[in-house]
Design a protein around this motif. Structure first.
Motif, mmCIF file in Angstrom:
data_model
loop_
_atom_site.group_PDB
_atom_site.id
_atom_site.type_symbol
_atom_site.label_atom_id
_atom_site.label_comp_id
_atom_site.label_asym_id
_atom_site.label_seq_id
_atom_site.Cartn_x
_atom_site.Cartn_y
_atom_site.Cartn_z
ATOM 1 N N ALA A 69 42.195 55.190 53.983
ATOM 2 C CA ALA A 69 41.894 53.807 53.649
ATOM 3 C C ALA A 69 41.523 52.900 54.911
ATOM 4 O O ALA A 69 40.708 52.253 54.636
ATOM 5 C CB ALA A 69 43.380 53.393 53.343
ATOM 6 N N HIS A 70 42.217 53.432 56.081
ATOM 7 C CA HIS A 70 41.345 52.585 57.085
ATOM 8 C C HIS A 70 41.306 53.518 58.456
ATOM 9 O O HIS A 70 42.115 54.006 59.149
ATOM 10 C CB HIS A 70 42.636 51.563 57.578
ATOM 11 C CG HIS A 70 42.827 50.539 56.599
ATOM 12 N ND1 HIS A 70 41.836 49.619 56.465
ATOM 13 C CD2 HIS A 70 43.856 50.530 55.788
ATOM 14 C CE1 HIS A 70 42.550 48.763 55.361
ATOM 15 N NE2 HIS A 70 43.668 49.268 54.951
ATOM 16 N N VAL B 250 40.492 55.630 61.736
ATOM 17 C CA VAL B 250 40.613 55.453 63.158
ATOM 18 C C VAL B 250 40.081 56.372 63.932
ATOM 19 O O VAL B 250 40.311 57.681 63.637
ATOM 20 C CB VAL B 250 42.293 55.173 63.349
ATOM 21 C CG1 VAL B 250 42.575 54.866 64.853
ATOM 22 C CG2 VAL B 250 42.967 54.233 62.686
ATOM 23 N N ASP C 196 47.488 50.339 49.374
ATOM 24 C CA ASP C 196 47.331 49.650 50.700
ATOM 25 C C ASP C 196 48.209 48.725 50.912
ATOM 26 O O ASP C 196 47.993 48.303 52.303
ATOM 27 C CB ASP C 196 45.928 49.620 50.780
ATOM 28 C CG ASP C 196 45.267 49.187 52.153
ATOM 29 O OD1 ASP C 196 45.704 49.720 52.912
ATOM 30 O OD2 ASP C 196 44.104 48.498 52.123
ATOM 31 N N ASP D 191 50.940 51.887 55.197
ATOM 32 C CA ASP D 191 49.756 52.374 56.064
ATOM 33 C C ASP D 191 49.761 53.840 55.948
ATOM 34 O O ASP D 191 50.631 54.559 55.037
ATOM 35 C CB ASP D 191 49.852 51.852 57.620
ATOM 36 C CG ASP D 191 51.045 52.062 58.184
ATOM 37 O OD1 ASP D 191 51.603 53.450 57.839
ATOM 38 O OD2 ASP D 191 51.726 51.472 59.046
#
Length: 557
Positions: free
Chosen positions: A152-153, A155, A281, A285
């Motif tokens: 989703a995010h 890094v 979401d 996290d």
């Protein structure tokens, strides 16, 4: 019997090459597992990345082995497409943790290219580069693309960064007309170089003085690929950017963030999964959703595990649900075992949440799908305690619970099985659980609480049949008390009142009501008022059982 890796020609990419890659990767991850666990600080310092990668690779290798039947009649063996798809599927259904879930998606990306029909593979290889390694380069690129898309995010400074660097290096080698072995070597070198840079990209790694644990495992996997195609064994230790402290304490890092890790397999449409991503979401996290073609592996860190599972129920059919409390994992990471833990088998996400909040490790089951001994044993291991109290929650699970307990005892864990026959008995036992007292006294108290709790259940008859209360018709509401049909009625509330009358006839101090997913709140309000009117000294508590729970469970203590 484990597969013995076979040497490959440097330009050969077939089913046997995939099988060799899998075997070598599994063995290498097994050797590196403890070292990788020791440097695990991101996204949660729970010292299990190496273990999760190994278990995911083990499931993938098992899936691949099943695609290689013994050939005795001279027929053709397994094709490249069949092998790589089976490998990816095995990883998907057995993915563990954040790192294992990403590894499963990387293997799916490889399968999306190598799993094509020969003509399509040839076209993709031509597009990727003129050499025989072009197809492999394209597969590694697709793998990195799909892994990034699944998170989703994303890094940087993680195994995603390592996967991307390996893909770019492999593409360059493929464009230069390299062999498959040369592409694999380039990808391995690119991954090692990227891994060395991760402490400078992610603050948590820099503070701990370690490289990314997931990226470290991925370097091992790329090294196995190069070895499978070249016959040359990689260096024993992956590259690290800075020296690792002699006694790294990953658990000394901040422990902020969600309290639970939730993982489950999900049967759902792609559209439903898109909505699921948005919902999860907003709940937590470290969200990773991988898979496709109707089957997905969902991973998320949340404070409300029940809500995460419920989101899966809305999207489709979740199963093989694993809920882990990070407090237990951090304790394990420090090499500590809790003195005592409780493992509870429950049917219903709401019940799982209740037990989880009470500190229990839960095993969530669906009606008609009892957990296997291995699943119960896995839960006992996840509890990571010297002493474990196991609450099977049903008479039909007692044998499996006893077998799991016996195996756990052989591993040095003291286990007691309390013969709970209903979830309400398990809740009663949890209410008196005293982890600070002696094991024997705690087991006696929990057993006494469970035994002193009469349990009732309301169900709907599926067909005409004879019962201990008479003949019922399809659609009748059955009121069971202590496992036997005691009341046959036409309405849920009316039948529940009759059941309560009988259960409270011999006294009681507390009534517990557990409502199924389709029972309106008005029914609970009516039953609470009914108890209060007829039994002023009796308290009532009401919970939601969630999907898969019975229409109504009743406990009287």
């Amino acid at each position: 019997m484990p597969h013995e890796p076979q040497p490959q020609r440097p330009d050969e990419l077939d089913a046997e090459a995939v099988r060799t890659w899998s075997s070598l990767a599994l063995a290498a991850l097994g050797r590196a597992r403890e070292d990788i666990d020791a440097i695990n600080v991101y996204p949660v310092a729970d010292a299990d990345t190496g273990t999760n990668l190994y278990l995911t690779a083990e499931s993938a290798d098992r899936g691949l082995a099943e695609a290689f039947p013994e050939v005795t009649d001279g027929t053709a063996g397994t094709s490249l497409a069949e092998a790589v798809r089976a490998w990816a599927h095995g990883a998907l259904v057995g993915a563990r943790g954040n790192s294992g879930t990403i590894l499963a998606q990387l293997l799916r990306g490889v399968a999306d290219v190598l799993g094509d029909e020969p003509a399509q593979r040839a076209e993709q290889a031509q597009q990727a580069g003129p050499g025989p390694g072009g197809l492999l380069a394209r597969a590694l690129t697709r793998a990195a693309e799909e892994a990034y898309a699944a998170v989703a995010h994303p890094v940087e400074g993680t195994m995603l960064t390592v996967a991307g660097a390996a893909a770019r290096a492999g593409e360059a080698a493929g464009a230069a007309a390299g062999t498959a072995a040369e592409v694999a070597r380039a990808a391995y070198d690119g991954a090692r170089a990227a891994l060395a840079e991760t402490p400078g990209q992610l603050a948590a790694l820099g503070r701990a003085g370690v490289v990314d644990a997931g990226g470290c495992g991925l370097v091992v996997v790329f090294g196995a690929l190069w070895q499978a195609l070249s016959g040359q064994e990689p260096a024993a230790e992956p590259v690290r950017a800075v020296p690792v402290p002699q006694s790294p304490d990953p658990c000394a890092q901040e422990e902020d963030g969600p309290a639970y890790e939730v993982i489950y397999l999900l049967e759902a449409s792609e559209a439903a999964v898109g909505e699921l991503r948005e919902r999860l979401d907003g709940l937590g996290d470290s969200l990773v959703v991988v898979g496709g073609d109707g089957l997905w592996n969902v991973h998320v860190h949340v404070d409300d595990p029940g809500a995460a599972v419920e989101a899966g129920v809305v999207a489709g059919r979740p199963y093989r649900i694993r809920i882990t409390h990070f407090g237990d994992e951090r304790r394990r990471a420090r090499g500590e075992r809790a003195q005592r833990a409780v493992v509870a088998v429950v049917a219903g996400e709401g019940l799982a949440g209740l037990c989880g909040e009470a500190g229990a490790t839960t095993v969530l089951v669906r009606p008609g799908e009892p957990p296997a001994v291995a699943e119960l044993l896995d839960a006992v291991r996840r509890a990571h305690a010297r002493e474990v109290v196991l609450l099977p929650g049903g008479a039909e699970l007692r044998a499996a619970a006893a077998a799991a307990a016996e195996q756990a005892r052989a591993e040095g864990v003291r286990v007691a099985v309390i013969p709970t026959r209903s979830a309400v008995q398990g809740l009663a036992a949890l209410a008196v659980h005293d982890p600070e007292g002696s094991f024997d006294e705690d087991v006696v108290a929990m057993t006494a609480a469970a035994g002193a709790t009469r349990y009732g259940e309301l169900a709907v008859a599926e067909r005409q049949s004879f019962t201990s209360a008479g003949i019922c018709q399809a659609g009748d509401v059955l009121g069971l008390i202590d496992g036997d049909v005691a009341v046959i009625g036409s309405g849920l509330a009316e039948t529940a009142e009759a059941v309560l009358d009988r259960m409270l006839g011999s006294g009681g101090e507390l009534v517990t009501l557990v409502l199924g997913p389709d029972v309106p709140d008005a029914v609970a309000e009516r039953l609470e008022a009914y108890v209060q009117q007829g039994h002023l000294a009796v308290d009532t508590v009401t919970y939601r059982g969630g999907r898969y729970s019975a229409p109504l469970l009743v406990g009287v203590e």
